[in-house]
Write an enzyme that holds these catalytic residues in place. Structure first.
Site, PDB file in Angstrom:
ATOM      1  N   GLY A  50       4.236 -64.812  74.693  1.00  0.00           N
ATOM      2  CA  GLY A  50       3.944 -65.976  75.539  1.00  0.00           C
ATOM      3  C   GLY A  50       2.704 -65.824  76.400  1.00  0.00           C
ATOM      4  O   GLY A  50       2.260 -66.798  77.018  1.00  0.00           O
ATOM      5  N   SER A  61       2.389 -75.181  89.046  1.00  0.00           N
ATOM      6  CA  SER A  61       1.855 -73.939  88.484  1.00  0.00           C
ATOM      7  C   SER A  61       0.822 -74.232  87.408  1.00  0.00           C
ATOM      8  O   SER A  61       0.923 -75.239  86.688  1.00  0.00           O
ATOM      9  CB  SER A  61       3.026 -73.170  87.865  1.00  0.00           C
ATOM     10  N   LYS A  80       8.581 -77.094  85.587  1.00  0.00           N
ATOM     11  CA  LYS A  80       7.434 -77.535  86.401  1.00  0.00           C
ATOM     12  C   LYS A  80       6.832 -78.810  85.800  1.00  0.00           C
ATOM     13  O   LYS A  80       6.470 -79.748  86.524  1.00  0.00           O
ATOM     14  CB  LYS A  80       6.366 -76.434  86.465  1.00  0.00           C
ATOM     15  N   TYR A  86      11.002 -72.169  82.237  1.00  0.00           N
ATOM     16  CA  TYR A  86      10.449 -72.247  83.597  1.00  0.00           C
ATOM     17  C   TYR A  86       9.274 -73.228  83.632  1.00  0.00           C
ATOM     18  O   TYR A  86       9.205 -74.114  84.486  1.00  0.00           O
ATOM     19  CB  TYR A  86       9.995 -70.850  84.074  1.00  0.00           C
ATOM     20  N   LYS A 144      11.946 -68.712  89.419  1.00  0.00           N
ATOM     21  CA  LYS A 144      10.564 -68.604  88.938  1.00  0.00           C
ATOM     22  C   LYS A 144      10.308 -67.501  87.917  1.00  0.00           C
ATOM     23  O   LYS A 144       9.156 -67.241  87.584  1.00  0.00           O
ATOM     24  CB  LYS A 144       9.628 -68.412  90.123  1.00  0.00           C
TER      25      LYS A 144
END
Ligand code: NAD
Ligand code: WQD
Length: 338
Positions: free
Chosen positions: A294, A124, A153, A149, A84
């Site tokens: 980001g 998420s 998801k 990551y 994660k």
């Protein structure tokens, strides 16, 4: 119900295990302890007052997972088992895709073989991507993610939706967590990041306990009320309660449903620092640094669907989150190693 918790020794899984047990369910934990410790399972037992079945195994190991499901037939799977760390995923994309996608596929295969039809997935807010306006609503399309990551998801949500479309028996609940913080109020369970924390709250708590010198706040020139980023922080115990509702929901529904688990209220980095200081009585040294690549300026949840359809709302306050994080950190300065 009996529920298999893949990655159940981790931060969110361990708190969820306690809440499921206290709601009258049985849990079976499968974890390879790549980012957790068997001590967490002992704490689940201590806090819940029940012994827990736990296997050390990789959730990508098809034979191991199927044989656990054979020994302990389950009604539902909750899939927490993932890597994660956003920054690490940029450096090690292949490991992230391999681990996160393979765990999902293996669980789906074993569920099919063992006749298990219900799965709750740890997704998420990151899947809303960079373009959706906030507050985020479940009906918005998934957006472009800014790191591997997030893409795992995004892809895992797609895989689970496709699986449910192809199998009318399947019930999939995608839970989109916002920013989980806090710890069990006993101070016996909490977040135990390895190495330097990536996330805000464990960093703040480690500064307060003296493990780190100061917090660097990533940017104070955002178009937000105080210039620092705003997020929807949610107490991990509220999140755990949301999982109990979601697990029970899978038993009565088919197909895929998505739920945001957030409070619906944004909070800035400076507000977190001040609330932590007030609730711990300890000053948190900080300085402003450049923006982190980001980071979005702000986002938060529209949490109405979870309220209306799951009967769940976040009940705990920012003070609760800070007090419980500090209580855990103070009692366990080195996490489960202490
Ligand atoms: P965590 O790292 O504490 O827990 C994940 C657990 O999965 C760990 O115990 C780890 O050892 C285990 N695991 C990982 N890969 C495995 C594998 N191949 N086989 C067996 N076990 C494996 O993380 P967390 O904060 O509890 O997050 C749980 C889930 O929720 C993750 O999927 C994460 O991506 C997701 N999520 C977390 C957050 C957050 O901010 N904490 C936010 C949104 C979504
Ligand atoms: C929160 C705020 C930082 C550390 C991440 C993932 C997301 C989800 C939750 C899994 C931001 C600021 C942080 C520090 C700081 N995880 N900050 N100094 O980035 O909102 O979300 O965790 O799904 O996918 O991206 O959480 O806790 O890292 O940061 O100023 O040392 O705190 O800039 O504004 P984030 P975070």
């Amino acid at each position: 119900m009996r529920i298999l918790l893949a990655g159940g020794a981790g931060y969110i899984g361990s708190h969820t295990a306690v809440e499921l047990i206290l709601a009258g369910h049985d849990v079976v934990i499968v974890d390879n302890y790549s980012n957790s410790s068997p001590e967490a399972v002992e704490r689940i037992e201590e806090v819940s007052g029940r012994s827990v079945v736990a296997y050390e195994a990789d959730v990508r190991d098809h034979d191991a997972v199927c044989s656990i499901m054979r020994e302990y037939p389950v009604d539902c799977v909750v899939h927490f088992a993932g890597l994660k760390a956003v920054g690490e995923s940029v450096r090690k994309p292949v490991e992230y895709y391999r681990n996160n996608i393979d765990t999902t596929l293996t669980l789906l295969e074993c569920m099919r073989e063992r006749g298990v039809h219900n799965i709750v997935f740890s997704s998420s807010a990151t899947v809303y991507g960079e373009e959706n306006p906030y507050p985020y609503v479940e009906t918005m399309p998934r957006g472009r993610c800014s790191n591997p990551y997030g893409w795992t998801k995004f892809m895992m949500e797609q895989i689970l939706e496709d699986a449910a479309r192809a199998d009318a028996e399947l019930s999939v609940v995608l839970l989109r967590y916002f920013n989980p913080i806090g710890a069990h109020p006993s101070g016996r369970m909490g977040e135990d990041p390895q190495g330097i924390p990536n996330n805000l709250m464990p960093y703040v708590a480690q500064v307060a306990v003296g493990r780190r010198d100061h917090l660097t706040i990533f940017g104070n020139d955002y178009p937000t009320p105080d210039g620092t980023c705003r997020r929807d922080y949610i107490h991990v115990m509220d999140l755990a309660a949301g999982h109990v509702k979601a697990v029970e929901y899978t038993a009565a529904h088919k197909g895929t449903e998505i739920f945001n688990l957030g409070t619906g209220t944004p909070c800035s980095v400076l507000e977190i620092v001040r609330a932590f200081e007030e609730n711990s009585g300890v000053p948190v040294k900080y300085e402003f640094g450049p923006r982190r690549d980001g980071d979005l300026a702000e986002f938060w949840a529209d949490a109405d669907k979870a309220r209306d359809e799951l009967g769940w709302t976040a009940a705990r306050t920012l003070s609760d989150m800070c007090r419980d994080s500090w209580n855990w950190q103070r009692q366990n300065p080195k996490g489960y190693e202490s």
